[in-house]
Each structure stands twice: as C-alpha cells, then as structure tokens.
Design an enzyme around this catalytic site. Structure first.
Site, mmCIF file in Angstrom:
data_model
loop_
_atom_site.group_PDB
_atom_site.id
_atom_site.type_symbol
_atom_site.label_atom_id
_atom_site.label_comp_id
_atom_site.label_asym_id
_atom_site.label_seq_id
_atom_site.Cartn_x
_atom_site.Cartn_y
_atom_site.Cartn_z
ATOM 1 N N TYR A 1 0.822 -1.202 0.000
ATOM 2 C CA TYR A 1 0.000 0.000 0.000
ATOM 3 C C TYR A 1 0.857 1.254 0.000
ATOM 4 O O TYR A 1 2.076 1.194 0.207
ATOM 5 C CB TYR A 1 -0.959 0.006 1.196
ATOM 6 C CG TYR A 1 -0.334 0.353 2.544
ATOM 7 C CD1 TYR A 1 0.503 -0.539 3.204
ATOM 8 C CD2 TYR A 1 -0.586 1.592 3.157
ATOM 9 C CE1 TYR A 1 1.060 -0.218 4.437
ATOM 10 C CE2 TYR A 1 -0.041 1.912 4.386
ATOM 11 C CZ TYR A 1 0.783 1.008 5.028
ATOM 12 O OH TYR A 1 1.337 1.334 6.245
ATOM 13 N N ARG B 1 8.087 4.057 -4.755
ATOM 14 C CA ARG B 1 8.190 3.097 -3.656
ATOM 15 C C ARG B 1 7.180 1.960 -3.847
ATOM 16 O O ARG B 1 7.478 0.804 -3.542
ATOM 17 C CB ARG B 1 7.990 3.784 -2.301
ATOM 18 C CG ARG B 1 8.307 2.841 -1.136
ATOM 19 C CD ARG B 1 8.270 3.548 0.201
ATOM 20 N NE ARG B 1 6.949 4.078 0.479
ATOM 21 C CZ ARG B 1 6.675 4.900 1.480
ATOM 22 N NH1 ARG B 1 7.635 5.289 2.309
ATOM 23 N NH2 ARG B 1 5.453 5.334 1.675
ATOM 24 N N ARG C 1 -7.986 -20.483 -1.215
ATOM 25 C CA ARG C 1 -6.926 -20.344 -0.217
ATOM 26 C C ARG C 1 -5.848 -21.408 -0.376
ATOM 27 O O ARG C 1 -6.106 -22.603 -0.243
ATOM 28 C CB ARG C 1 -7.512 -20.393 1.202
ATOM 29 C CG ARG C 1 -6.473 -20.091 2.262
ATOM 30 C CD ARG C 1 -7.067 -19.989 3.646
ATOM 31 N NE ARG C 1 -6.038 -19.621 4.620
ATOM 32 C CZ ARG C 1 -5.222 -20.509 5.209
ATOM 33 N NH1 ARG C 1 -5.333 -21.791 4.940
ATOM 34 N NH2 ARG C 1 -4.309 -20.090 6.072
ATOM 35 N N LYS D 1 6.376 -1.991 1.953
ATOM 36 C CA LYS D 1 5.212 -1.381 2.613
ATOM 37 C C LYS D 1 4.010 -2.316 2.475
ATOM 38 O O LYS D 1 3.123 -2.099 1.645
ATOM 39 C CB LYS D 1 4.932 0.013 2.023
ATOM 40 C CG LYS D 1 4.076 0.888 2.929
ATOM 41 C CD LYS D 1 4.168 2.338 2.527
ATOM 42 C CE LYS D 1 3.186 3.217 3.278
ATOM 43 N NZ LYS D 1 3.296 3.198 4.721
ATOM 44 N N GLU E 1 11.784 2.449 14.348
ATOM 45 C CA GLU E 1 10.970 3.577 13.872
ATOM 46 C C GLU E 1 9.703 3.656 14.709
ATOM 47 O O GLU E 1 9.509 2.863 15.634
ATOM 48 C CB GLU E 1 10.641 3.421 12.383
ATOM 49 C CG GLU E 1 9.972 2.117 12.036
ATOM 50 C CD GLU E 1 9.869 1.843 10.535
ATOM 51 O OE1 GLU E 1 9.800 2.797 9.741
ATOM 52 O OE2 GLU E 1 9.823 0.651 10.168
ATOM 53 N N LEU F 1 11.045 1.264 7.115
ATOM 54 C CA LEU F 1 10.521 1.728 5.832
ATOM 55 C C LEU F 1 11.299 2.969 5.401
ATOM 56 O O LEU F 1 11.584 3.848 6.217
ATOM 57 C CB LEU F 1 9.030 2.079 5.974
ATOM 58 C CG LEU F 1 8.373 2.480 4.650
ATOM 59 C CD1 LEU F 1 8.185 1.255 3.749
ATOM 60 C CD2 LEU F 1 7.035 3.150 4.896
#
Ligand code: PDD
Length: 290
Positions: free
Chosen positions: A33, A52, A100, A147, A179, A204
C-alpha cells in the site's frame, strides 16, 4: 455526502466498495500500500510514493495492476469527487482473488483499491503540543522496507500507546529504536545534529524522511543516519517523527520522561514549517539539493 471509493477501475459508493473474502490481501496480507498526502487539493510527493510502490511490488513479485498515469488519474478523480482539500489518499494492491493456498496463484488478477480521508494536516492540534510516545519491542517481520498491509504489530503498538495514555509508540530492536508505529523517528542533538536510523530491511524508507533530510541542507542542520537508543533519545535536545500523515511532528516525551523542556523543539518546528511551505508551493521535494 458519501465518499466515493475506487475498486478495480470503478468509482463506487462505500456500500459497493467490496472485495472477495478470498482476496489474498484479506487472507494473507499479501498486499502492499501507499498513503499520499493532499494539500490544497494537490498530491504531495506522489511520484516518490509511486516509485516506492513499484519497489514494494517488485520485492514480492507482483505486477502493477494499472499504469502510473491510470493510478494518478484515479487519485485525482477521487480528490475531486470527495472534495479533498487537505487529507490523504490510500492505495492498496493485493495479489488478487484465488482459493486459499499459500503459494502464489497462477492466474490471479491483482486487486487495486483507493479511497480518501479528510484530515487536518496543517493545523493539527498535536503539532502545537507535540506528541508523547512509549517504547515497545519491535515484533514485526524482517522486511519492513516493503510497505505491506501486514500491520498487526504496529496496530498493537499504537493500542499499547493509547492504553498508556500517550500518542504513539517507538519500536525497539536489539536495544535500538527502529521507527515509530507508522512513521520514521529522529532525535536532535544539543549541537543541532539530526540523527535517524540508516535505511535497510529494518525500517521503511519514508518519503517524508527523504524530503526532510534534503531540507536539512536548507536549515543547515547536519544529519547522521545511525541507530540510537531510547536513553539517547531521552537525553536529546529534541525529537520528532515524519510521515505522509503527520509531516514533521515534534515528540516531547518518551516513556514518561520529557525531552528537553517538554515543548516542541525549534529544529522540529522549523523543519515542519519548511516542509509545509515547499509542499504547498511545489508539491514535491525532488528539486531540493541534498
Ligand atoms: N505510514 N515507517 C512506517 C512503519 C510507516 O508505516 C510509515 C508511513 C513511515 C513513513 O513513511 P512516509 O514518510 O512515506 O509516509 C515510516 C503511513 C503514513 C501509514 O501507514 O498510514
């Protein structure tokens, strides 16, 4: 007025913004995302966010579901339809829908969704008071440079902060701060030097981090990219965080101890003002010389 969402090429009302229970984003957090900020109806540093996104996609061997031009057009249309003057555009890409099974499906089509959130970014009350943080162990996986939407550990960290009556959590691994729960962390030394952790798989690579390190050239602050401890942070002159949703946000207390005089520091305030000024004026930081 109800919000318009974007789902796989369609602009739809919230009630129709749905993906399958078999979507791998839902079942495996097999998804990445981006969150871009919007000021004055304009996306901030969106090219860097798109770059990114491409890196995140490539690190997990996923194809981009749309061209950058298509994504940008959809982001802009959502901003317009939802009348976003100040806020965020969220974008998520999943590996798609398949029965799945852990291994990648052979023929799944990626899912892409986007939506907007109105947010008071410029006059956030927290920017005036600064935020308080606690330290928590960093229990995330080892590829935090990607991310992904596997965000349970940060959600638990944020909730631990709320339960402790503070605003956020700084995550600690092997004695050093990695972070914040959804932001990069910095301290300012008494000689004005700014310190933040170096890039690597442990954190990140923040788009706001990149911009703010460039701004250090303009504010004549030296910076070093090196891990620091909670003890060093407590003894620092100032501390702050950066992210697309907070820009530069002063941190005034860690684990109940004031940093400096417990007020937002001068360097943090200066960097925040400069970030906002350039963001509003240019919408990007790529022209700022390092
Ligand atoms: N979070 N580190 C982590 C773990 C993050 O989740 C984020 C952003 C950042 C800062 O990155 P950037 O400056 O590119 O926003 C650092 C977004 C805002 C979120 O999850 O809402």
């Amino acid at each position: 007025m109800s919000r318009t969402f974007y789902v796989n090429g369609e602009f739809v009302a919230e009630a129709d913004a749905k993906v399958s229970v078999l979507d791998r984003g839902f079942l495996f957090a097999d998804a990445v995302y981006e969150v871009s900020s919007v000021l004055g109806g304009q996306l901030i540093d969106n090219d860097a966010h798109m770059n990114r996104l491409h890196r995140s996609l490539s690190e997990i061997s996923m194809q981009a579901p749309a061209t950058d031009a298509e994504v940008l057009a959809a982001q802009q249309k959502l901003i317009e339809l939802n009348e976003i003057d100040e806020g965020l555009v969220y974008l998520q890409v999943t590996r798609g829908v398949a029965d799945r099974d852990f291994g990648f499906p052979a023929n799944a089509t990626p899912t892409i969704v986007m939506f907007t959130q109105k947010k008071n970014l410029l006059n956030s009350p927290q920017a005036k008071t600064g935020i308080k943080v606690i330290s928590v162990p960093d229990i995330r996986w080892q590829r935090r440079d990607i991310k992904t939407v596997g965000l349970l550990a940060p959600a638990l960290a944020k909730q631990a902060a709320a339960d402790a009556g503070v605003d956020d959590a700084w995550m600690v691994e092997d004695g050093f701060v990695t972070e914040g729960s959804s932001n990069n962390a910095y301290i300012v030394h008494h000689d004005g030097t700014i310190q933040t952790r170096h890039l690597g798989n442990e954190i990140l690579s923040g788009i706001t981090r990149e911009a703010v390190l460039r701004l250090c050239g303009l504010t004549q602050n030296k910076y070093i990219e090196k891990p620091f401890t909670i003890e060093e942070a407590k003894n620092a002159k100032e501390a702050f965080i950066t992210s697309a949703s907070s820009f530069v946000m002063p941190v005034v207390s860690i684990d109940g101890q004031d940093i400096g005089d417990g007020e937002p520091g001068e360097t943090s305030k200066k960097l925040r003002e400069l970030y906002i000024e350039i963001a509003r004026e240019k919408g990007t930081f790529s022209h700022v010389q390092e």
